[in-house]
Design an enzyme around this catalytic site. Structure first.
Site, PDB file in Angstrom:
ATOM      1  CD  GLU A  30      30.574  41.484  42.003  1.00  0.00           C
ATOM      2  OE1 GLU A  30      30.213  41.245  43.176  1.00  0.00           O
ATOM      3  OE2 GLU A  30      31.671  41.082  41.547  1.00  0.00           O
ATOM      4  CE  LYS A  42      40.913  38.164  29.870  1.00  0.00           C
ATOM      5  NZ  LYS A  42      41.673  37.466  30.923  1.00  0.00           N
TER       6      LYS A  42
END
Lengths: 575, 180
Positions: free
Chosen positions: A54, A166
């Protein structure tokens, strides 16, 4: 491929696409799966680049932005994925680089309950972003994405993080894809309304100067004030020095250029700062590596500070005149009031300093990093986009690779992030496929993000990956030599891999330079290869030092231009 | 053994002078996390928040913060600018007693037997206070005013055994028609 009905993730991707985001760099994970899925289910021009870590994704977005002035996006998962973006966010924040980072998050009903891969990335990143969001309502995603883009790209640019649980990304979207937004505490439109009285006062001050210097920072570049800056310098006959990040906004090959100033800037730029009677700072935040001891900085000069960020006024230095606003607008207004200054004697004196203290390096006794950079400059005619890591090679690259255009120099200035340069070059090469992009790293920084070799190779990016290997953390070793009686602690990078074999493991060709006589031939060979990345492994002398040097926190007068004969006091500045 | 645990200043000692050096009034978006953003600006620059009052504004989209702080005055300008830069901050002003009205509230709980009650009520009346709780052995008095008045009241009540005090931070409002 269906587009209706949308879920939150699809609405988010549609919005980013609509905003004109070209690239998204990222790494997948559970909490971000709905958003990754949207990349497959929505028709989008957005190009996704899968990275290997990342941190690499954030630096790639950073490099893309520095090379274009436009933001890219980053998509990562929750917890460790989001945590790995912190260094990249800090790097972008310190250097005012726009980007939008989207992190997946656990479902809303598990927030704060130590769910798997949960981290309070909203709280963690507050100090390292311009703004951030934790999204609770699916229908707010387009508004938040548009706000984020607006915040990231206007005023003083910076990174914005959007944390998306989510269940929020996965729920049905029933809202407006292009809603209005209202940010009552944020109005960058005022940045272009320049205070006319301050401009007139500045013009009066300028008219009285005999020894002016213009300091060009990245703010001038972000504002695209290149022409106005050049008009100012050429009309006044005033020399121009630039910060590390301002390299290129004024051509370093111009007769009025003094190159970079500061800790490892040119001696003539620093001497100009000591002796000037007027300093016009355009878009620099007076970093401590420039001013050294603030109480002694430009002690005999009047100072005009132009900056878009009012919080930069009086932060490090107390100027005589503060002009808050966009550098291009401010210089355009100022240029209406200026006339040539009698600076012939001043320029003549500075020319004398240029002759007396030229940037140079030893040509004997082994291969030097400076030579590799110098020859890269000559062979590319200074037209390449150059990214660097952090350390000695960074300073030598700043000294010897002269930039004549904005957005061609990518280097982590404020944060000093090792591992920045190579992934930043990937972002820049994606933005400019036909330009020559050179990533210059030391052996230390390169090993922090070398896993992105895979990313460069997959996309066949013709980056020239230069690894200047002295088997040391050279800048720290230099400090230990000069200020800590040569006690080398934690700097010997024994165990370095064979970088050419490493490249080969990724299917990347390489050249290996060991002798000064081989540099030109090997670099020509590498520069001619454009079928994908090529690694240039240069084995350099182990213990070279960067000069000129101003010890951290010392006055500019304390600059040393060569290795001192006597023991030096420990520097009082932190870095 | 005394069952009352007190961390209050002993009656014989001078009361702790709180008196923040500066009072900032900040209007912010009424969003989660805004206080965290603001506190980070202060703590990073070594400023201690002496008092803090936050409540929803008349328009529920905004909240009002009144923050009393102490720290190097040279850094205050930077604090105000950095707070003002936050996206959720509508404005941030410093107020002085010359341009604003400042009030605090204190509740003082004292151990007070019946024989002392008259004296306690006399002091309460002097400070325009109110008795908000009364038992055979204790009472709670509530007083509002500026910081010197509150300090003076604490000093006067120190002749009793002060069990505890709870004191709000300052709330401030600009005089005249200008916004706070």
């Amino acid at each position: 491929m269906s587009t209706q009905p949308l879920d939150g993730a699809q609405a988010l991707i549609k919005t980013l696409d609509d905003l004109g985001i070209e690239y998204m760099f990222g790494y997948s994970g559970g909490a971000a799966i709905p958003i990754f899925d949207a990349l497959e289910t929505i028709k989008t021009k957005l190009k996704f680049v899968l990275v290997r870590h990342e941190q690499g994704a954030v630096h790639m977005a950073d490099g893309y932005a520095r090379a274009t002035g436009k933001p890219a996006a980053v998509l990562v998962t929750s917890g460790p994925g989001a945590g790995n973006t912190v260094t990249g966010l800090m790097t972008a924040m310190m250097d005012s680089v726009p980007m939008i980072v989207i992190s997946g998050q656990t479902v809303t009903w598990m927030l704060g309950k130590d769910a798997f891969q949960e981290a309070d990335i909203f709280g963690i990143t507050i100090p390292v972003v311009k703004h951030n969001y934790l999204v609770k309502d699916t229908n707010s995603l387009p508004r938040i994405a548009r706000e984020a883009y607006h915040i990231a790209t206007t005023g003083r640019p910076g990174p914005v993080l959007i944390d998306v649980p989510k269940d929020v990304s996965g729920a049905a979207f029933t809202g407006d894809l292009n809603p209005p937004f209202n940010l009552p505490g944020y109005d960058p439109s005022g940045d272009f309304k320049i205070d006319r009285s301050a401009i007139e006062e500045a013009a009066t001050l300028i008219s009285q100067a005999k020894r002016p210097v213009i300091l060009a920072g990245q703010g001038a570049m972000i504002a695209r004030a290149d022409k106005e800056l050049r008009y100012l310098a050429e009309t006044l006959h005033a020399p121009v020095t630039s910060t590390l990040l301002g390299k290129g906004v004024f051509p370093e090959t111009h007769a009025l250029s003094l190159g970079m100033l500061g800790m490892h800037g040119t001696a003539y730029a620093n001497k100009a700062m000591i002796e000037c009677d007027l300093l016009i700072n355009v878009g620099s935040r007076f970093d401590d590596r420039i001013i050294g001891n603030p109480s002694k900085f430009c002690a005999t000069a009047k100072i005009i500070h132009i900056d878009i960020d009012p919080a930069e006024m009086n932060k490090m230095i107390k100027p005589d005149i503060c002009i808050v606003g966009d550098a291009k607008a401010a210089l355009a207004a100022l240029n209406e009031h200026i006339n040539p200054l009698p600076t012939a004697d001043w320029l003549s004196k500075l020319d004398g300093y240029k002759k007396k203290y030229p940037l140079t390096y030893k040509k004997q006794g082994g291969l030097r990093m400076q030579q590799v950079i110098d020859e890269l400059y000559e062979l590319t005619k200074g037209e390449a986009i150059v990214s660097t890591d952090v350390g000695q090679h960074q300073m030598w690259a700043a000294q010897f690779y002269k930039n004549s255009e904005s957005f061609h120099w990518l280097s982590s200035g404020g944060a000093g992030t090792m591992g920045f340069g190579f992934p930043a070059a990937i972002g820049a090469q994606l933005a400019h496929p036909k330009k020559t992009v050179i990533s210059i790293s030391g052996d230390g920084g390169f090993q922090m993000t070398l896993f992105e070799l895979a990313t460069a190779q997959i996309h066949k990016l013709p980056i020239k990956i230069v690894v200047l290997n002295n088997h040391y953390l050279g800048m720290v070793r230099q400090w230990q030599e000069l200020f800590f009686e040569n006690r080398e602690s934690g700097v010997d990078l024994i165990g370095n891999p064979d970088f050419c074999k490493l490249a080969a493991a990724y299917g990347i060709p390489s050249v290996h330079i060991k002798r000064p006589a081989d540099v030109t031939r090997m670099l020509e060979k590498a520069l001619a290869y454009n079928d994908g990345p090529i690694l240039i492994h240069a084995e350099c002398v182990k213990t070279d030092n960067v000069f000129p040097m101003i010890p951290a926190g010392a006055a500019l007068e304390d600059m040393i231009t060569e290795a001192p004969k006597q023991k030096m006091a420990k520097p009082i500045g932190s870095t | 053994m005394n069952s009352i645990i007190t961390t209050e200043t002993p009656a014989t000692a001078a009361p702790i002078r709180r008196g923040a050096l500066h009072t900032l009034s900040i209007l912010v978006n009424n969003e989660p996390g805004v206080l965290m953003r603001i506190c980070q600006v202060f703590s990073r620059r070594g400023f201690n928040i002496d008092s803090l009052v936050v409540s929803e504004g008349r328009n529920a989209n905004f909240s009002r913060m009144t923050i009393g702080i102490s720290g190097n005055p040279d850094g205050l300008d930077q604090i105000i600018k950095q707070v003002s830069k936050l996206i959720d901050v509508i404005h941030c002003f410093e107020h002085t007693s010359d341009d604003s009205v400042t009030k605090e509230l204190i509740m003082i709980k004292i151990a007070c037997a019946e024989a002392e009650r008259s004296q306690a009520l006399h002091i309460t009346a002097h400070f325009d206070g109110k008795t908000v709780d009364l038992t055979p052995s204790s009472m709670i008095v509530m007083i509002t005013g500026d910081s010197p008045k509150i300090d003076a009241a604490v000093t006067m009540f120190s002749q009793f055994q002060i069990i505890e005090t709870v004191r709000t931070g300052k709330v401030v409002m600009a005089r005249g028609e200008q916004p706070t």
